[in-house]
Design a protein around this motif. Structure first.
Motif, PDB file in Angstrom:
ATOM      1  N   SER A   1      12.203  23.283 101.274  1.00 36.39           N
ATOM      2  CA  SER A   1      13.295  22.771 100.443  1.00 36.39           C
ATOM      3  C   SER A   1      14.610  23.348 100.936  1.00 36.39           C
ATOM      4  O   SER A   1      14.644  24.359 101.619  1.00 36.39           O
ATOM      5  CB  SER A   1      13.081  23.134  98.970  1.00 36.39           C
ATOM      6  N   TRP A   2      15.673  22.660 100.613  1.00 36.61           N
ATOM      7  CA  TRP A   2      16.972  23.153 101.002  1.00 36.61           C
ATOM      8  C   TRP A   2      18.025  22.630 100.038  1.00 36.61           C
ATOM      9  O   TRP A   2      17.831  21.610  99.394  1.00 36.61           O
ATOM     10  CB  TRP A   2      17.313  22.726 102.429  1.00 36.61           C
TER      11      TRP A   2
ATOM     12  N   ALA B   1      14.698  18.512  97.922  1.00 31.59           N
ATOM     13  CA  ALA B   1      16.009  19.160  97.911  1.00 31.59           C
ATOM     14  C   ALA B   1      16.550  19.157  96.492  1.00 31.59           C
ATOM     15  O   ALA B   1      16.120  18.367  95.647  1.00 31.59           O
ATOM     16  CB  ALA B   1      16.975  18.451  98.862  1.00 31.59           C
TER      17      ALA B   1
END
Length: 298
Positions: free
Chosen positions: A292-293, A252
């Motif tokens: 991913s974020w 992230a």
């Protein structure tokens, strides 16, 4: 003579009801949760017992058999010899990532586990990669959670300062007395300071981190330094292009390592470098996946 930690559970959450002697006489403590499904071996971060698996391990155990183990010298696992005064009987070589991988193999062999999924958090990614190097035909898949392929110190806080300060940090830590070290991690301010300096997310609960602080308080800082030097010297960059199993990279934007690091990992795994074709005919059989974020650490 091998040295086995016997002081309680070392701040761990999951009692270790199994033990095996590794290749050099080190006693390794572990447990297995879950009754069916493929085996997932959880490889912890640097000096971590098992508190970081507090929520993940029970969730995985619903569908998998989950192997939770302590690295040598951590939790309730032992070492190949007595530590001596200020861990003087230990060397950097006792804590190499390659030895952690050998230890994991010893557990798998003892349990008769022929195939396993490796999940690594932080430094655990390095351990998982070295285990893949050691026994590639037994690894079903790799999962990396905010994990580097080489020393995390080189990417700490997205700066080049940390690696330069590392030698100075070693000299400073060597001067810390054991009582001072214990007080540092038993202080009520430790958790708030970790959050303030960005080592933990703002929503991290003290009760979740308390076992980790208790564990660090028990360890000799001189032993930790030798383990840190071994971690810092390791790199699996040469291995990444050779990985042939499904690989999940979880990261992230608020992680301590910069997003560019995970982009590099993804490229080295051959991710996003091929034209899959309209019908997917150009896709490799074992393609890496990046998840991913954007989020704040919690």
């Amino acid at each position: 003579m091998a040295y086995l930690r016997v002081r309680g559970e070392g701040g761990t959450l999951f009692p270790k009801d199994r033990c095996v002697v590794s290749f050099d006489g080190t006693h390794l403590a572990y447990t297995i949760k879950g009754n069916s499904g493929p085996v997932v071996a959880l490889c912890a971060g640097f000096c971590c017992p098992d508190n970081f698996w507090r929520y993940l391990a029970p969730a995985l155990a619903r569908k998998y058999r989950v192997l939770i183990w302590n690295y040598r010298g951590m939790g309730v696992s032992g070492m190949p010899r007595e530590p001596g005064y200020r861990a003087r009987n230990y060397s950097v070589e006792d804590f190499t990532v390659e030895k952690y991988a050998e230890d994991l193999k010893a557990i798998l062999d003892h349990e008769g586990i022929e195939e396993v999924i490796l999940l690594g958090h932080s430094m655990g990614t390095q351990v998982a990669l070295e285990a893949y190097r050691l026994i590639p035909n037994r690894i079903l898949a790799l999962v990396s959670i905010t994990g580097p392929f080489a020393s995390a110190i080189t990417s700490l806080y997205n700066t080049t300062i940390a690696p330069r300060l590392f030698p100075a940090g070693i000299l400073l830590a060597r001067s810390v007395a054991r009582p001072v070290w214990r007080l540092l991690f038993k202080s009520p301010f430790t958790h708030s300071l970790a959050v303030q300096f960005g080592a933990l997310g703002p929503k991290t609960k003290l009760e979740d981190m308390k076992p980790y602080y208790e564990h660090l308080a028990e360890l000799d800082p001189h032993m930790i330094l030798k383990a840190a030097q071994a971690m810092h010297a390791h790199s699996a960059e040469d291995l990444l292009r050779k990985v042939k199993v499904p690989t999940l990279v979880v990261a992230a934007d608020a992680d301590m390592a910069p997003p560019s690091h995970y982009v590099e990992v993804f490229k080295l795994l051959d991710g996003g470098l091929r034209d899959g074709g309209w019908m997917g005919e150009g896709r490799p059989k074992a393609a890496p996946t990046a998840l991913s974020w954007r989020s704040r650490r919690s």
